[in-house]
Scaffold this motif. Structure first.
Motif, PDB file in Angstrom:
ATOM      1  N   TYR A 172       0.844  -1.192   0.000  1.00 19.87           N
ATOM      2  CA  TYR A 172       0.000   0.000   0.000  1.00 19.87           C
ATOM      3  C   TYR A 172       0.874   1.234   0.000  1.00 19.87           C
ATOM      4  O   TYR A 172       2.062   1.175   0.311  1.00 19.87           O
ATOM      5  N   GLY A 194      -3.510   4.145  -0.131  1.00 17.67           N
ATOM      6  CA  GLY A 194      -4.104   3.536  -1.313  1.00 17.67           C
ATOM      7  C   GLY A 194      -3.364   2.274  -1.721  1.00 17.67           C
ATOM      8  O   GLY A 194      -2.330   1.923  -1.164  1.00 17.67           O
ATOM      9  N   ARG A 195      -3.934   1.550  -2.694  1.00 14.92           N
ATOM     10  CA  ARG A 195      -3.211   0.411  -3.286  1.00 14.92           C
ATOM     11  C   ARG A 195      -2.034   0.947  -4.057  1.00 14.92           C
ATOM     12  O   ARG A 195      -2.004   2.107  -4.440  1.00 14.92           O
ATOM     13  N   LEU A 203      -9.195  -1.526   2.298  1.00 13.92           N
ATOM     14  CA  LEU A 203      -8.788  -1.745   0.907  1.00 13.92           C
ATOM     15  C   LEU A 203      -8.783  -3.241   0.567  1.00 13.92           C
ATOM     16  O   LEU A 203      -8.968  -3.622  -0.574  1.00 13.92           O
TER      17      LEU A 203
END
Lengths: 531, 508
Positions: free
Chosen positions: A193, A205-206, A256
């Motif tokens: 991440y 985020g990814r 996520l």
């Protein structure tokens, strides 16, 4: 004297698995013929007098979590029980065997540490730590099993444990757990991440693979590399705990990747108690050997050797070559001083060693050594020396000079005699009695007369005895009594050699014998250079 | 490729041995090495250190010796340029002290990074100067060692490269925030932090989170949350920790490059220093001819003790030696007749030749030997527990442990601490043991008994030398071939000191 042995529950209060026959294993310390727990062979007083407590402290230092001291105090009753430990100890002197066992111990320690942590932490962290602990434990068991199977270990103890492990890791339960944890870990490892921090805002985020800028910088300056340089990496805190910003980031990572994190929670619920009781017991008991081997190795560096004694239970001959007081030797070694080794032997009908000679000449040390060697032989350990034959005993009794107890109303002499009376009452022909400067508080003629009386009683009982005394005329004319003397340098009586011998030695040295001693003759010089 | 100077060895860095044989301290004291080293150092501790190591870690490979001899020839011809290059390295190393502070406690990755950037800007300037020096001076040097050094500097420190360095130093100020990525480690704690460059032209979200427009979540730390601000700073630090480390290491690497350059040059600077000092004393120096051990060469003209010449500041007695094919050189004769000085001149010449230096002689040719060892009689040491003779045997035994065939062992009045007959017996045993194994020995003794044993044996590999003495009893301090004489000269000295105080002789 009758050996009163009592069967008790093992100290680990473990309830080992009793399933199929191959899935049972008793103990790496006790063969089946020996009781799990034996009576104390040496009284607490004697453990102190012989400085065995200091030796044990040194042996178990750094291993407090295993509570090993009791193992080092309890003697074994049979030759088979001693042989069982000798075999395991010899196996562990093979580097490969020792290595796999030590590696296992480390892994078990870190498993315990991770679990302890896990208990203190919150959700996503706690479930992950549990998984980490299971992985560490399973891997440690599998590795130990594989390495032991391939190793040269041939002792009954390790072979039986190895068979137990093989069945254990093949069990359905074990295999299912390993494959589930492996799949889950791979999923977690695949997660990468991204975190951007700009002013007060954090964005998670990814992430896709991108080059690492640190590597780029390092590559630019690579050409100047002249070898190792200082490490400037500022280590993050060692603690596995997180601050609230990290927790929020982890929560966002879980959002996520929701499916993976759900599996993590499930895993813990399914595998709550995963540590096997037999493995736990082995993990503790094997430390007995590791501790002693480590202790012996410290001496090897200073050229002092330990040997496996040939043990008998007939109460007969004891003889050791090049032995030493391990407690004193450790202190001398720490101070960078030389350790003097001695021999002793009680063979044939000999029962009593009378040790006399100048003060500070190593007499008490010699007496302690005698007791130490017998004690450590009785718990199935190698003993200080290059060769040893040891007859086991039922009890060791000591009578060492005590500091005057103020509250005691009895006189010193009376106290001494009372203690002697107790010893003579309890001793058998299989006992060892160690007397150090007995009756020093009385007149010489009294001490002489009393000493003779005590010796006569001891000889009548038939116990083995070491008697340190300033009375050099105490005994003569009896084949059962051996006179020994602490020696001084022949041409300088002020210098003690700390050698205790059956008869005085010491011949003058000349240049040629000196050259021989330093291996500087023509032939020796040649041989040394060519080797 | 890595920047290497390789001035000392054709194929590797000069380095200090991690383990120094225990016998070395004795050899240093016995040969009075300090006078030699301090003349080489001329006050520079680095030169002293390198000179000491080079002297004791001698070369046995003839090509390696010639490599240094050629570089030394270059240095002598361009002494001013070599000294200037050395100064350049020394100046760059002034940044070292400031770099040291970076390693102290209480640092954070942010502070390490900031100061590393500053120091690197300074070092980048030094590298530019080094390149300029190479451009200017390369043509004047002819040895392989120096030619390779200058080629390398000009190749590796080109303008393009120095430009990239400047660009990085600008980016590393992180004016646009920190972008990093991590994995989940044990306990799901972030690990394997990587830092990523933020390129101005792209939208950062698209870049950071991939082109597929995957989701991202944000949160903001309130201004009043002090704990949160600290945690954030720590997190940022974790992101830049590796780049800070990488940059600080780079700074260390550049410093160690300059240090390496200084070390490799130090030997030659030391040689220039001592050459000038000997010249000032009117003492000659020659480039020796090293031979292989199998040739069993050892001959010289005008061999002298450089330590003595440097100490006295004038020319001293020189000796000739013709010991080709000899395993043992046995020097006998009058006390205070120059025997010890001769022994020292031989040992030092061997050491100097094998480190690639010139030698204190008019001409010197010798087989290389594997280690020089000394066994000198010692003054009584009151703290010694064992006897004096015993102590000599202990030292001799240590030497026997250390020597190999082809070593050189210098013995000075050894085994004289006991009765002469016994001493001779042991000395004979030890020395024959040594030379029968291919060790070369030079034994100085005033004792007749030992010399006589070797004479009686008639070995052809023994050379007998004698401290010269005129008919009137006075000494010339010269060592000449000659058989031992049975008379002791101790009485002479006694007589001079007690009966004829005005005519006391001083060694040359």
């Amino acid at each position: 004297m009758e050996l009163a042995r009592e069967r008790r529950k093992p100290a680990t209060n473990g309830s080992w698995i009793t399933g199929t026959p191959s899935m049972t294993f008793h103990s790496i310390l006790y063969d089946r013929s020996a009781p799990a727990v034996a009576d104390m062979g040496a009284t607490p007083e004697c453990i102190r007098d012989l400085n065995i407590d200091q030796i044990i402290d040194a042996i178990v230092r750094g291993r407090e979590e295993y509570d090993l001291a009791p193992f080092f105090l309890m003697p074994l009753a049979t030759m088979e029980a001693v042989g069982y430990r000798h075999e395991v100890m010899r196996d562990l002197q093979e580097g490969a065997v020792l290595e796999c066992v030590a590696e296992f111990a480390d892994a078990m320690r870190s498993t315990r540490k991770i679990l302890a942590h896990s208990a203190k932490l919150r959700t996503h962290q706690q479930t992950r730590l549990f998984l980490d602990a299971v992985r560490a434990y399973d891997a440690a068991v599998v590795r130990l099993c594989e390495k032991l199977e391939r190793s040269s270990a041939k002792s009954a103890g390790l072979r039986a444990f190895c068979a137990f492990l093989a069945a254990y890791v093949q069990s359905e339960q074990f295999r299912a757990r390993t494959s589930a944890s492996g799949a889950l870990l791979r999923e977690l490892d695949a997660i990468r991440y991204s975190v951007r921090i700009k002013e007060n805002t954090v964005t998670v985020g990814r992430y896709e693979d991108r080059p690492d800028y640190s590597d780029e910088v390092a590559r630019t300056f690579e050409k100047f590399n002249q070898g190792e340089v200082r490490d400037y990496l500022v280590a993050g805190r060692d603690s596995i705990e997180m601050n609230h910003v990290e927790e929020r980031i982890l929560a966002l990572v879980a959002r996520l990747f929701p499916a993976t994190f759900a599996k993590l929670t499930e895993f813990e619920e399914h595998h709550r108690s995963f540590v096997d009781a037999t493995v736990t017991r082995f993990d503790r008991e094997i430390q007995f050997y590791l501790a002693y081997l480590e202790y012996m190795n410290e001496f090897a560096a200073s050229g002092l050797s330990f040997c496996y004694p040939h043990v008998s239970t007939d109460g007969g001959d004891s003889a050791v070559r090049d032995t030493f007081d391990a407690a004193l030797a450790k202190r001398l070694r720490d101070a960078g001083r030389e350790v003097v080794v001695n021999d002793f032997a009680l063979t044939g009908g000999e029962r009593v060693l009378i040790v006399s000679g100048p003060n500070q000449g190593g007499k008490s040390t010699f007496a302690r050594t005698f007791g130490q060697v017998h004690h450590f032989a009785s718990i199935g350990c190698p003993v200080a020396g290059s060769a040893a034959r040891i007859a086991l005993f039922d009890r060791i009794f000591t009578h060492f000079e005590r500091e005057e107890r103020v509250e005691s109303l009895r006189s010193k002499l009376e106290d001494d005699l009372l203690r002697m009376r107790d010893i003579l009452r309890d001793a058998s022909e299989r006992s060892i009695v160690i007397l150090n400067e007995i009756f020093a508080s009385t007149t010489r003629s009294d001490a002489y007369w009393l000493g003779r009386q005590m010796l006569a009683k001891i000889l009548r009982i038939g116990a083995r005895c070491v008697c340190v005394t300033f009375l050099n005329e105490l005994a003569h004319g009896d084949d059962r009594i051996v006179n020994m003397v602490s020696t001084v340098v022949a041409d300088n009586p002020a210098v003690r050699t700390f050698k205790v011998v059956r008869r005085a030695a010491g011949e003058p040295s000349y240049a040629a014998t000196l050259a021989e001693k330093h291996r500087l003759t023509h032939d020796l010089v040649k041989a040394r250079i060519r080797s | 490729m890595t920047l290497k100077a390789h001035l000392m060895y054709a194929d590797r860095d000069f380095s200090f041995r991690s383990v120094v044989p225990i016998t070395e301290g004795e050899v240093a004291a016995d040969l009075e090495r300090d006078a030699l080293v301090s003349a080489m150092a001329a006050g520079d501790p680095v030169v002293a250190e390198v000179a000491t190591e080079a002297l004791w870690n001698g070369l046995t490979d003839l090509a390696a010796i010639r490599y240094r001899q050629a570089a030394l020839g270059d240095a002598v011809a361009n002494s001013a340029a070599v000294r200037e290059l050395y100064e350049l390295a020394v100046e760059a190393l002034e940044a070292e002290r400031r770099a040291f502070l970076l390693g102290l406690v209480g640092r954070t990755p942010g502070s390490v990074l900031f100061r590393a950037v500053e120091l690197l800007e300074l070092l980048e300037e030094r590298l530019r100067r080094l390149r300029a020096f190479a451009d200017k001076n390369a043509a004047r040097f002819g040895s392989v060692a120096f030619t390779n050094l200058f080629d390398m500097l000009r190749r590796e420190l080109g303008d393009d490269y120095l430009g990239i360095v400047r660009e990085h130093l600008g980016d590393l100020r992180f004016t646009d925030g920190v972008l990093s990525s991590a994995r989940l480690g044990p306990g799901n704690k972030g690990v394997d932090y990587e830092l990523h460059r933020i390129v101005q032209s792209e939208g950062w979200l698209r870049r950071a989170f991939g082109a597929r427009g995957q989701q991202a979540y944000s949160f903001r730390i309130p201004d009043q949350d002090e704990g949160g601000a600290r945690a954030l700073a720590a997190l940022k630090d974790r992101g830049i920790a590796r780049v800070a480390d990488a940059l600080a290491r780079s700074m260390d690497h550049i410093l160690s490059f300059f240090k390496m350059l200084r070390t490799e040059l130090a030997f030659y600077v030391g040689c220039l220093n001592i050459r000038e000092a000997l010249a000032a004393a009117g003492a000659p120096a020659c480039t020796p001819t090293p031979c292989s051990a199998a040739d069993a060469k050892r001959n010289a003209t005008g061999l002298y003790d450089p330590s003595l010449a440097l100490t006295l500041g004038r020319s001293v007695v020189r000796n000739d030696l013709a010991a080709d094919g000899k395993a043992l050189v046995l020097v006998t004769g009058a006390n205070r007749g120059g025997k010890s000085t001769f022994l020292r001149s031989l040992g030092l010449a061997q050491l100097m030749m094998q480190c690639g230096m010139f030698v204190a002689a008019e001409r010197f040719e010798a087989s290389v030997c594997r280690g020089v060892f000394t066994h000198y009689k010692r003054q009584e040491d009151p703290t010694m527990q064992s006897g004096k003779f015993d102590e000599e045997l202990v030292r001799m035994s240590a030497i026997v442990d250390a020597v190999v065939p082809g070593s050189l062992v210098l013995l000075n009045e050894s085994f004289a601490a006991t009765d002469e007959r016994e001493g001779a017996e042991i000395a004979h045993q030890v020395v024959t043991g040594l030379i029968d194994c291919g060790v070369i020995a030079c034994f100085v003794t005033h004792q007749y008994e030992l010399a006589e044993r070797f004479m009686t044996e008639g070995r052809t590999d023994v050379l007998f030398l004698l401290a010269e003495r005129r008919d009137d009893g006075s000494r010339t301090f010269r060592i000449k071939p000659g058989r031992p004489l049975e008379t002791s000269y101790g009485k002479d000295i006694y007589d001079r000191i007690f009966d004829d105080a005005g005519a006391t002789t001083v060694p040359p």
